[in-house]
Design an enzyme around this catalytic site. Structure first.
Site, mmCIF file in Angstrom:
data_model
loop_
_atom_site.group_PDB
_atom_site.id
_atom_site.type_symbol
_atom_site.label_atom_id
_atom_site.label_comp_id
_atom_site.label_asym_id
_atom_site.label_seq_id
_atom_site.Cartn_x
_atom_site.Cartn_y
_atom_site.Cartn_z
ATOM 1 C CG ASP A 13 -1.883 -1.187 1.198
ATOM 2 O OD1 ASP A 13 -2.248 -1.645 0.099
ATOM 3 O OD2 ASP A 13 -2.234 -1.670 2.294
ATOM 4 C CD GLU A 14 4.685 -0.494 -0.400
ATOM 5 O OE1 GLU A 14 3.802 -0.755 -1.248
ATOM 6 O OE2 GLU A 14 5.318 -1.374 0.210
ATOM 7 C CE LYS A 16 2.303 -2.471 -4.334
ATOM 8 N NZ LYS A 16 1.914 -2.156 -2.956
ATOM 9 C CB ALA A 39 -2.830 -6.538 -5.184
ATOM 10 N N GLY A 40 -4.704 -4.378 -3.647
ATOM 11 C CA GLY A 40 -5.705 -3.346 -3.912
ATOM 12 C C GLY A 40 -4.937 -2.147 -4.414
ATOM 13 C CG HIS A 41 -2.363 -2.425 -7.026
ATOM 14 N ND1 HIS A 41 -1.612 -3.186 -7.877
ATOM 15 C CD2 HIS A 41 -1.923 -2.734 -5.775
ATOM 16 C CE1 HIS A 41 -0.761 -3.938 -7.165
ATOM 17 N NE2 HIS A 41 -0.944 -3.676 -5.895
ATOM 18 C CB THR A 128 -6.568 -10.360 1.668
ATOM 19 O OG1 THR A 128 -6.018 -11.395 0.855
ATOM 20 C CG2 THR A 128 -5.522 -9.284 1.917
ATOM 21 C CD GLN A 223 0.681 -8.868 -2.424
ATOM 22 O OE1 GLN A 223 1.323 -9.546 -3.214
ATOM 23 N NE2 GLN A 223 -0.566 -8.541 -2.669
ATOM 24 C CB ALA A 298 -7.418 -0.565 -1.898
ATOM 25 C CE LYS A 330 -1.535 7.882 1.384
ATOM 26 N NZ LYS A 330 -2.455 6.761 1.618
ATOM 27 C CG ASP A 332 -0.416 14.464 0.429
ATOM 28 O OD1 ASP A 332 0.349 13.586 -0.001
ATOM 29 O OD2 ASP A 332 -1.640 14.283 0.563
ATOM 30 N N GLY A 412 -0.213 13.892 -3.359
ATOM 31 C CA GLY A 412 -1.663 13.836 -3.446
ATOM 32 C C GLY A 412 -2.049 12.594 -4.223
#
Ligand code: GDP
Ligand code: IMO
Ligand code: MG
Length: 422
Positions: A13-14, A16, A39-41, A128, A223, A298, A330, A332, A412
């Protein structure tokens, strides 16, 4: 040599997907190399959010080809849903999405197993529940069903029959669960193969031919480094190799094809699920990062655990992956903090260490440096020099101490909130 790799350098969750979307404009082919629908992209374009679980995050760029590599475990139901969603938005995927004939399939049986294993084990991983561990186990046991297998109906039926019988035996006798009828699983695959028939190819051949023709390839990791089954915080890891080795194995490309390796790195750090996390902030700061950063999974919607940037972890990620460049995301989210902490080393058994002891991570105490924060909202900044001085110092500190060249900053969620650092 015109292949770049984007690898998550932390616990996933960087950001990517946002960076993959950014890199895609200068690429011809984008390839997912491991993991599955765990994965949640997320990609945000002009305020519209798109979440991908299996389809590579470059798909929103017209004319680019996306490939699901042999290292991925494919859930037919999720992939069909993703394809149909994009088609419903008017996208034509003909000639734009290819799937490896050697990728393994995740069946409802795997998801059921993932769930019961989590329920029964005492040291829960917090998976997950997308069937990832059981599908990769079947691959290693050499009983997995591959995408290419489903076009030979006799072979499909034979493999399915064996797998369903075996898993039902466990589900019924060991876990006292309902068995799965053959027809239910077969129907899922039947619908899936009709839809993907023309998308299935031999991906190593396709990718090497493309490279020979001068095409540029981008490899998309899922991941992150510290969730790697070999180099992460085992057993609190995923069942694949998000690290560079996985990128090669999961595509059939080789070391000589790789030009650059981007470590996608959040300006702080998060983790979902169980496992050690030395810099975790459980109180007010953690809550603030979670709220400001929208740190909710996500894929599963679970709140992500949040904490301070961890240098020993990043240095290990650099070494193991050969990271050449960093994209820092991130930034911000950190606006408004008086002081920002950053772990520079750990204390383990009374001794100071500056490396990442994955097996003893639960016993380390992080040693922090305190850096001054900044109060300004930085979402509108479009170049490094327009960032507040403290923000410039913070990122240069990370660059110097991690030993990785900082190439990009994301300030952002939207595609437009990205700028190069020289
Ligand atoms: P991935 O799994 O590494 O692709 O990352 P995720 O999509 O799971 O999570 C990253 C989240 O942060 C998503 O909601 C993104 O839209 C969002 N995001 C990415 N980059 C930035 C950024 O620079 N600033 C902010 N505020 N959000 C970002
Ligand atoms: P992306 O690609 C963050 C975590 C799970 C759990 C562990 C094992 O969006 O960065 P699994 O279902 O893979 O067997 O779960 O790994 N996990 C992730 N955490 N981002 C992800 O993917 C993840 N995929 C799996 O929360 O701790
Ligand atoms: Mg994610």
């Amino acid at each position: 040599m015109s292949c770049i790799v984007a690898i998550g350098a932390q616990w996933g969750d960087e950001g990517k997907a946002k960076m993959i979307d950014y890199f895609s404009k200068d690429t011809d082919i984008i390839v997912r190399y491991q993991g599955g629908a765990n994965a949640g992209h997320t990609v945000v374009v002009d305020g519209v959010k798109h979440v991908f679980h299996l389809i590579p995050s470059g798909i929103l760029h017209e004319g680019k080809v996306c490939v699901i590599g042999n290292g991925v475990v494919v859930d037919p139901e999720v992939l069909l849903e993703e394809i149909e969603l994009l088609e419903s938005k008017g996208m034509n995927l003909t000639g734009r999405l290819y799937i490896s004939d050697a990728a393994h399939l995740i069946l409802p049986l795997h998801k059921a197993f993932d769930e019961v294993m989590e329920e029964f084990r005492s040291n829960k991983i917090g998976t997950t529940k997308r069937g990832i561990g059981p599908a990769y186990s079947d691959k290693c046991l050499r009983i997995g069903l591959r995408v290419g297998d489903i076009f030979d109906n006799a072979l499909l039926k034979e493999k399915l029959d064996f797998d369903i019988k075996l898993k039902n035996l466990y589900l019924e006798k060991v876990f006292a669960r309902d068995p799965f009828p053959f027809e239910k699983i077969y129907a899922i695959i039947d619908r899936f193969r009709d839809k993907i028939r023309k998308m299935v190819i031999n991906t190593p051949h396709y990718l090497h031919t493309a490279l020979d023709a001068g095409k540029r390839i981008l490899l998309e990791g899922a991941q992150g480094f510290a969730l790697d089954i070999d180099h992460g915080t085992y057993p609190f890891v995923t069942s694949s190799n998000p690290t560079i080795g996985g990128a090669l194995l999961g595509t059939g490309l080789n070391t000589f094809n790789i030009e650059k390796i981007f470590g996608i790195t959040k300006a702080y750090i998060t983790r979902v699920g169980e496992g050690p996390f030395p810099t975790e902030e459980k109180g007010e700061i953690g809550e603030m990062l979670r709220t400001r950063g929208g740190e909710f999974g996500a894929t599963t919607g679970r709140p992500r655990r949040c904490g301070w940037f961890d240098l020993p972890l990043i240095r290990q990620a650099r070494r193991i992956n050969g990271i050449t460049d960093m994209a820092l995301t991130k930034l911000d989210v950190l606006s408004g903090l008086k002081t920002i902490k950053i772990a520079v080393a750990y204390r383990l058994d009374g001794k100071e260490i500056d490396y990442f002891p994955s097996a003893q991570l639960h016993r380390v105490e992080p040693l922090y440096e305190n850096l001054p924060g900044w109060q300004e909202d930085i979402a509108e900044c479009t170049e490094f020099n327009s960032l507040p001085k403290q923000a410039q110092n913070y990122v240069r500190y990370i660059e110097r101490e991690s030993g990785i060249k900082l190439s990009l900053i994301s300030n952002g969620a939207d595609r437009k909130n990205t700028f190069l650092v020289s």
